[in-house]
Design a protein around this motif. Structure first.
Motif, PDB file in Angstrom:
ATOM      1  N   ASN A  82      27.418  -0.647  11.183  1.00  0.00           N
ATOM      2  CA  ASN A  82      27.828  -0.788  12.578  1.00  0.00           C
ATOM      3  C   ASN A  82      26.593  -1.057  13.435  1.00  0.00           C
ATOM      4  O   ASN A  82      26.611  -1.891  14.324  1.00  0.00           O
ATOM      5  CB  ASN A  82      28.542   0.482  13.042  1.00  0.00           C
ATOM      6  N   THR A  83      25.540  -0.320  13.157  1.00  0.00           N
ATOM      7  CA  THR A  83      24.250  -0.682  13.709  1.00  0.00           C
ATOM      8  C   THR A  83      23.548  -1.470  12.615  1.00  0.00           C
ATOM      9  O   THR A  83      23.466  -1.004  11.493  1.00  0.00           O
ATOM     10  CB  THR A  83      23.422   0.579  14.031  1.00  0.00           C
ATOM     11  N   THR A  84      23.108  -2.669  12.941  1.00  0.00           N
ATOM     12  CA  THR A  84      22.532  -3.521  11.903  1.00  0.00           C
ATOM     13  C   THR A  84      21.233  -2.909  11.379  1.00  0.00           C
ATOM     14  O   THR A  84      20.335  -2.610  12.152  1.00  0.00           O
ATOM     15  CB  THR A  84      22.279  -4.925  12.465  1.00  0.00           C
ATOM     16  N   GLN A 115      24.818 -10.810  22.740  1.00  0.00           N
ATOM     17  CA  GLN A 115      25.759 -11.223  21.697  1.00  0.00           C
ATOM     18  C   GLN A 115      26.487  -9.985  21.196  1.00  0.00           C
ATOM     19  O   GLN A 115      26.030  -8.858  21.382  1.00  0.00           O
ATOM     20  CB  GLN A 115      25.021 -11.922  20.554  1.00  0.00           C
ATOM     21  N   LEU A 116      27.639 -10.204  20.558  1.00  0.00           N
ATOM     22  CA  LEU A 116      28.444  -9.060  20.140  1.00  0.00           C
ATOM     23  C   LEU A 116      28.424  -8.844  18.635  1.00  0.00           C
ATOM     24  O   LEU A 116      28.843  -7.806  18.144  1.00  0.00           O
ATOM     25  CB  LEU A 116      29.893  -9.252  20.590  1.00  0.00           C
ATOM     26  N   LEU A 117      27.947  -9.843  17.894  1.00  0.00           N
ATOM     27  CA  LEU A 117      28.093  -9.792  16.437  1.00  0.00           C
ATOM     28  C   LEU A 117      27.272  -8.674  15.799  1.00  0.00           C
ATOM     29  O   LEU A 117      27.757  -7.973  14.923  1.00  0.00           O
ATOM     30  CB  LEU A 117      27.693 -11.142  15.838  1.00  0.00           C
ATOM     31  N   PHE A 118      26.042  -8.511  16.257  1.00  0.00           N
ATOM     32  CA  PHE A 118      25.198  -7.466  15.675  1.00  0.00           C
ATOM     33  C   PHE A 118      24.900  -6.417  16.723  1.00  0.00           C
ATOM     34  O   PHE A 118      24.490  -6.752  17.831  1.00  0.00           O
ATOM     35  CB  PHE A 118      23.875  -8.053  15.181  1.00  0.00           C
ATOM     36  N   GLN A 119      25.101  -5.171  16.345  1.00  0.00           N
ATOM     37  CA  GLN A 119      24.734  -4.097  17.258  1.00  0.00           C
ATOM     38  C   GLN A 119      23.319  -3.669  16.883  1.00  0.00           C
ATOM     39  O   GLN A 119      23.117  -3.016  15.866  1.00  0.00           O
ATOM     40  CB  GLN A 119      25.727  -2.947  17.141  1.00  0.00           C
TER      41      GLN A 119
END
Lengths: 993, 360
Positions: B11-13, B79-83
């Protein structure tokens, strides 16, 4: 016509370039609900259009509001040819229908295309005006709250637990309709996504109706699944537990109620007995049934059953009643009796609710799928599940239990064969929700005696044990009998007395099977199943003993069927329950002890095993208070018989050996090494590599022995697909499968090494056989860091043990008061928390300084909700360490399909799936943020169906995820208050109680 | 038997700094695994080579997915893809835009064109930096160049805001852009001893003093205010020629400087003998700067006409400092010399550049 849905399209950003010539896009938006569609103006030549549309208003029935998603399509305007679709956003408006959940959906949502993935974002505002007619409102199932969480949600109090609700709807799968041959993959995927959205909505509405009929207002432990039956259709089914929940209100008086913050029994208890006096507890559901008003909603037969079967024989059998009276003097709870299926999907319970646990039970059946002819009457599927539930019910009865908790259902489909499985834990529940005052106090007294061990006491009749089990007197209270091992599907009760730490235990099994068709195939599978289950059970038992533990929680057995093999994976969390006897070792015995080398081989093996057991005991800090046994010297009425304890398996041993093969002074568990299976078992036992230093793992919510969590959490999903060679033997397969799981775990540990010391919680493995010779394993879990210094349990407990040995387990009581997720303790200095602990110990049982401090944090935090920006936490657990959930915003239930015909260009299968999973996470986070939330709890990935065709450069994947959107606030800023008030509140709470 | 698919998504990259660096350095997955094994991470974490390979592949994939965002760092934040936590984002950007001094020396002052990019494999062989990494660094230069080319306002600030770079890195990029724009020659053999930081320092001096933006003549928002030299100033520089063409002035200047320096330095005699040559050198550089071609040779001229003669006479840095100080100041006392402002503006930069460049 009770609702007006309003939507406003504000802006877009990061749109893809749709016009190669200008490198720009002329975007506009279609907003569709039901059959009504609105359009925005075209915003020419921009990748960041600002539409700022008017409010689009849809006047709709509440039924539609529940069933339909709001569908937003972003398109590129093209003057000469057809407009190109950029992507879509489906918005589930269900959270807006419940007054206690979200009020508006507002934020940036990813625009999703099934072929291209996320293509920019769109900013929308969605509101619902429901007519303020409470009566009408009540007649629809709008307003029934749904929770994926399998315990009572943290800011609610359970007024009543009504019981099991289930429903299923079926439809044709658009992928298999004739039209699919002529439409584009995108159109087909979108049809499927939309259909599943509709079916989920319908299912939820129907379940809601049942809940209302039962008098409840919420479904807890809502579990919705899809069965992609291919040609024969698409089934969406759901189960859950109907409850009447009451929000713990915001004004200070009830804010002091610790129910939501602390699962400790002492604090929670009043919530169920005393603090809900206004609710009519004595007779039936509080809301009168209004079944007739629902007639238009096609009552499925499953709930017409309900009324007819109220006189269920379960609790009326003399045996059960007698037993119950004998042990706890509580009649079986009436509300369970009214249920046809006294099943509960909950895995954690309000303290005092779960009285006794009988053991795990499961039922499976193999069915041949045929086309569902009439989607409106899904009788066959209903009947199948009914069969299985009946079986589960009868198992429970045999165990002397009137209820099944931690109940779940699942399927595995391969071609036209379908395995239906159900499992749960037989249990006896308290009827305190239905009792009057005086009786209630009596119960409480009874439970104070055995808060940490009561659930271990056997519910079945000692003289009439349904299976050979070894009973001893409880090691905690010495008053009731307990079994030697306990397997359950529920979470470890917070009040349970546990020695040491727990760990993940997995049994893995792979069995080949001949390729077959139809009936023959089904028969072959059915005949294999019992063996598979038996072996999984044996493996679990062995591994449990190898770790020196005596109980399993959260047991989940998954059986997956493929064309040429069956996979079985059982996962559970092993613990040492203080109440249960210490497990014996594992004794290896050769049948023909003639050869000397052979004997040596056996003895080295034996030594290895013994060493491992000792090492594990040290690792998991399992040092049961054997001394206490002698010092307390409580009279053990019946000397425990320890000489005849050799069973290879609890369910299937007819032969009782008279040999004494005890390992040490404990009971031994004999493995006969002669047959190859046993050799294999031993290898499996010894090849399980230990978790690296600093890591712990479990598949339950709570890890016993770890308490001071930090706020660092990391949720993750990992998927692996393994290609097998043809012609493998069972043993070869087993090894590969086992290695696959082990390596996956190792990779996880390595990935998360920066979080050490840390625990992987709620490790949820899912296995599948996507096609012949492929094994797919998917894991979703959360890694949570904790503080190494644990002044609470380690130093303190061992240091103090000698001092207070003779007393009545005060330290155990303390560990009950500080359940793992009270992580805010970690923010206190060690010495301070120690002081805090001691003050608690002195006032013992009832008083705790903590809830007051926490409730203050609640009050002052109320204004602060959305300030933490875009960060959305995700966790499969029902709580967030170091934080308090202040609001549930609604259920998140999303289904996505992704397809590609340029697999290589997207980085191969791994690249494709990696992107897709990241996109799914992003969409979940965005929708939660749009609801105003900052976390998803009880998150799970229920489906991940991956198909590939590398030759055609194609792949497709379907993912279904769910969870509860919540708002949480950090507790950290309030530590000073809680410290200041601690001594004062100790006295106050003492006084009030 | 093989692992067909293997992914891990947090969820967190999760991003490992070490692996990120290996990726940036252009290592292949297998090479990166080797480096990691040698680094001892396996023993540390009880991992196997298999685990390491899986982790490395996974991380590489993540970085590849992030790369297009890193091309527009501002996008990374919304951006939303990577947190990705903000501090991690900053780390990703900073490291992505970091460059090797040895690489930048090779392309500094060259046109950031396709032709130069084609020659990168030579650069790679010469510097030992992988071609992949060379390409990334080159593309970064080019990208920054293109973006700031179209922006108005101060160069360093533009780079910092647009690429979210830390101050020092933004200044370095400003130097690279400045050099590329003016095509300064830096590759000649005689200039090899100079480091990128020497040039970057000089670029800073030039930007701050010789460009349009430097004097505040502009309304602060002119295009290329920091990138192009102030034409008017260059024109005025021609007036300085009087210092060497007027014999009286030259002698007067010499005696003023010599009087001031006598007894204060060990190289006085050489200084006295060389004064006219050195002065001619510096003033001629000034006078020629109006021609674009001579601007390119600015640094080589400084070295040839001034630094080398001094070095062969074994001047110390202190001698150099002393000389330039008096050389500059004395001109102001000359009776007939009127171009004080231009002289100060010119010599200020020349002095600090020479002092910076005067080393082995």
């Amino acid at each position: 016509m009770p609702g007006k849905l309003k939507a406003k399209i504000v802006a877009g950003r990061h749109l893809p370039v749709m016009d190669r010539a200008s490198d720009l896009t002329d975007a506009f938006v279609e907003v569709k609900f039901g059959n009504t569609t609105f359009k925005t103006d075209v915003y020419p030549k921009s990748l960041n259009p600002q539409w700022n549309s008017e409010w689009f208003k849809f006047e709709v029935d509440d039924e539609d509001l529940q069933d339909e998603p709001l569908q937003i399509t972003v398109l590129d305007h093209d003057t000469y040819s057809a407009n190109d679709a950029i992507g879509k956003v489906y918005i589930d408006i269900d959270p807006l229908l419940c007054s206690e959940a979200a009020t508006v959906i507002s934020g940036w949502l990813p625009i999703y295309d099934t072929i291209h993935g996320i293509r920019g974002e769109i900013n929308v505002l969605v509101k619902v005006d429901l007519f303020n007619d409470l009566n009408r409102f009540r007649q629809s199932s709008c307003g029934v709250k749904f929770f994926c969480t399998t315990s009572i949600p943290r800011c609610y109090r359970a007024v009543m637990v009504h019981g099991f609700v289930e429903e299923l709807v079926v439809n044709e799968d658009p992928e298999y309709q004739w039209i699919d041959r002529i439409r584009t993959p995108r159109a087909s995927n979108e049809a499927r996504q939309r259909l599943i959205f509709l079916m989920s909505g319908e299912l939820q509405r129907k379940i809601g109706l049942k809940v209302l009929e039962m008098g409840g207002n919420a479904v807890v432990g809502y579990l919705q699944c899809f069965d992609l039956e291919g040609e024969s259709g698409l089934v969406v089914r759901a189960i859950g537990t109907a409850c009447t929940l009451e929000k713990i209100s915001t004004f200070p008086a009830t804010a002091t109620h610790p129910n939501n913050s602390s699962p400790s029994k002492d604090m929670k208890e009043p919530g169920f007995g005393e603090e809900a006096p206004g609710v009519p507890l004595s007779s039936g559901p509080p809301t009168p049934l209004r079944a007739q008003t629902f007639s238009s909603f096609s009552p499925s037969k499953s709930y017409s059953r309900q009324s007819s079967s109220s006189d269920t024989e379960l609790s009326l059998t003399p045996k059960t009643v007698g037993h119950l009276c004998h042990f706890c003097m509580i009649p079986p709870s009436p509300f369970c009796v009214f249920q046809e299926y006294p099943f509960f999907t909950l895995t954690a319970f309000p303290p005092g609710f779960l009285l006794h646990v009988g053991g795990v039970e499961s039922a499976r059946s193999v069915k041949l799928l045929d086309r569902i002819h009439n989607p409106d009457e899904p009788e066959t599927r209903d009947a199948w599940w009914e069969e299985i539930r009946q079986e589960i019910k009868s198992h429970a009865k045999a165990l002397g239990c009137h209820a099944v908790v931690g109940y779940s259902e699942s399927t595995s489909i391969c071609e036209e064969v379908c395995i239906l499985s159900a499992s749960g834990t037989a249990a006896v529940l308290s009827s305190r929700f239905m009792q009057d005052g005086p009786l209630d106090t009596e119960h409480r007294f009874e439970e104070v005696v055995s808060p940490g061990c009561g659930f271990c006491h056997i519910p079945y009749d000692e003289l009439n044990i349904p299976f050979p089990a070894q009973l001893t007197y409880c090691y905690c209270c010495r008053r009731y009998k307990v079994p030697d091992v306990l397997f359950t599907t529920i979470d470890l009760p917070t009040e349970a007395n546990v020695t040491g730490k727990g760990c993940l235990i997995q049994a893995r099994l792979c069995r080949t099977k001949k390729k077959a068709q139809g009936e023959g195939n089904a028969t072959a599978i059915s005949s294999l199943l019992p063996f598979l289950e038996y072996e999984l059970h044996t493996q679990l038992m062995n591994k449990l003993k190898l770790r020196g533990m005596n109980a399993l929680f959260g047991l989940r057995i998954q059986i997956s069927v493929g064309e040429t093999m069956l996979l079985g994976l059982a996962s559970a969390t092993g613990v040492y329950l203080t109440a249960l006897p210490s497990p014996g070792g594992i004794q290896i015995a050769g049948k023909t002890p003639s050869d000397i080398t052979y004997e040596q081989h056996i003895s080295t093996m034996q030594k290895k095993i013994n060493d491992t057991i000792d090492k594990n005991k040290e690792l998991y800090e399992i040092n049961p208070p054997e001394v206490v046994e002698e010092i307390i010297g409580s009279p053990i009425p019946e000397p425990r018989q320890r000489s005849r304890l050799f069973r290879s398996h609890s369910e299937s041993s007819d032969e009782v050996s008279e040999l004494d093969l005890s390992h040490g002074k404990k009971d031994a568990f004999v493995l006969e090494i002669d047959d190859t299976d046993a050799v294999e078992d031993i290898h499996a036992l010894l090849t399980d590599s230990p978790t690296p230093a600093g890591f712990y793992s479990c598949n339950t919510e709570i890890m016993p022995g770890i308490q001071n969590w930090t706020s660092a959490i990391q949720m993750f999903t990992s998927v692996r697909v393994f290609r097998l060679n043809a012609n493998l033997t069972n043993q070869g397969l087993n090894k590969i499968f086992s290695d696959l799981c082990e390596n996956l775990l190792k990779s996880l540990y390595f990935k998360l090494r920066s979080m050490v010391p840390c625990c992987l919680c709620h490790l949820n493995f899912t296995v599948a056989i996507p096609e012949d010779e492929l094994i797919q394993v998917a894991v979703t879990a959360v890694a949570m860091s904790f503080d190494k210094e644990q002044p609470l349990e380690n130093g303190k407990q061992s240091g103090e043990k000698t001092l207070i040995k003779g007393k009545h387990r005060p330290l155990k009581a303390m560990s009950g008061i500080f359940p793992p997720h009270l992580s805010f303790l970690s923010s206190l200095s060690p010495s301070l928390s120690l002081a805090l602990l001691l003050s608690t110990a002195s006032s013992l049982e009832k008083a705790s300084p903590l809830p007051e401090g926490r409730s203050r944090s609640l009050r002052s935090n109320r204004s602060y909700s959305g300030s933490s920006v875009a960060v959305v936490k995700m966790t499969p657990l029902s709580f967030i360490p170091g934080a308090k959930i202040i609001k549930y915003l609604g259920i998140i239930n999303m289904f996505f399909i992704r397809e590609t015909s340029s697999l290589r260009e997207e980085g191969g299968v791994s690249g494709f799936l990696h992107t897709f999973i990241a996109e799914v996470f992003a969409m979940v986070r965005a929708h939660v943020a749009a609801l105003g939330g900052n976390a998803v709890v009880s998150y799970s990935m229920k489906e991940c169906v991956f198909m590939e065709n590398p030759n055609k450069n194609q792949a497709q994947c379907l993912i279904n995820v769910s969870g509860d959107a919540v708002i949480f606030v950090r507790e950290s800023e309030l530590e000073s208050t809680s410290v200041q008030t601690q001594s004062a509140t100790t006295h106050t709470s003492n006084a009030t109680l | 038997m093989s692992v067909e698919l293997d992914v891990f998504v947090g969820n967190t990259t999760i991003m490992d700094k070490e692996v990120y660096q290996l990726w940036l350095n252009g290592y292949t997955v297998n090479d990166a695994v080797k480096v990691r094994i040698e680094g001892g991470v396996m023993e540390e974490c009880e991992a196997s080579a298999e685990v390491l390979l899986s982790d490395t592949m996974d991380q590489y994939r993540t970085f590849q997915m992030c790369e297009r965002l890193l091309h527009h760092p501002a996008k990374l934040a919304n951006q939303l893809l990577f947190q990705i936590p903000p501090d991690r984002q900053a780390m990703l950007i900073e490291r992505y835009y970091a460059f090797d001094d040895s690489f930048v020396r090779e392309v500094l002052g060259k046109k950031l064109s396709k032709g130069t990019k084609k020659d990168l494999d030579d650069v790679s062989t010469k510097t030992g930096i992988t071609l992949k990494s060379c390409r990334r660094q080159f593309d970064n230069f080019k990208r920054v160049f293109k973006v700031v080319e179209e922006l108005k306002g101060p160069l360093v600030e533009n780079i910092r805001q647009h690429f979210l770079l830390p101050d020092q890195l933004a200044r370095d990029y400003a130097a690279i852009v400045f050099f590329a724009n003016n095509r300064f020659e830096t590759g000649k053999k005689k200039l090899q001893y100079l480091t990128f930081q020497d040039f970057a320092f000089c670029a800073g001096q030039l930007i701050n003093n010789w460009t349009l933006g430097a004097v505040g003549k502009t309304n602060n928002m002119m295009e290329d205010m920091d990138v192009d030299l102030d034409k008017e100033f260059l024109q005025d520089l021609k007036d300085l020629k009087i210092l060497i063409t007027d014999k009286d002035l030259l002698d007067q200047h010499k005696s003023l400087v010599c009087n001031a320096l006598r007894g204060k330095t060990n190289v006085f005699n050489e200084m006295e003998a060389n004064f006219k040559n050195l002065s001619r050198g510096l003033v001629n550089i000034a006078a020629k700067l109006i021609n674009a071609k001579d601007v390119r040779d600015f640094f080589i001229d400084l070295v040839e006409k001034f630094i080398e003669p001094c070095r062969s006479d074994k001047w110390t840095s202190i001698d150099m400092n002393l000389y330039l100080t008096h050389y500059t100041n004395s001109a102001h006392i000359l009776d007939t010399f009127k171009h004080h402002a231009v002289w100060t503006r010119y010599m200020g930069v020349i002095k600090s550049c020479i002092l910076r460049m005067y080393h082995d």
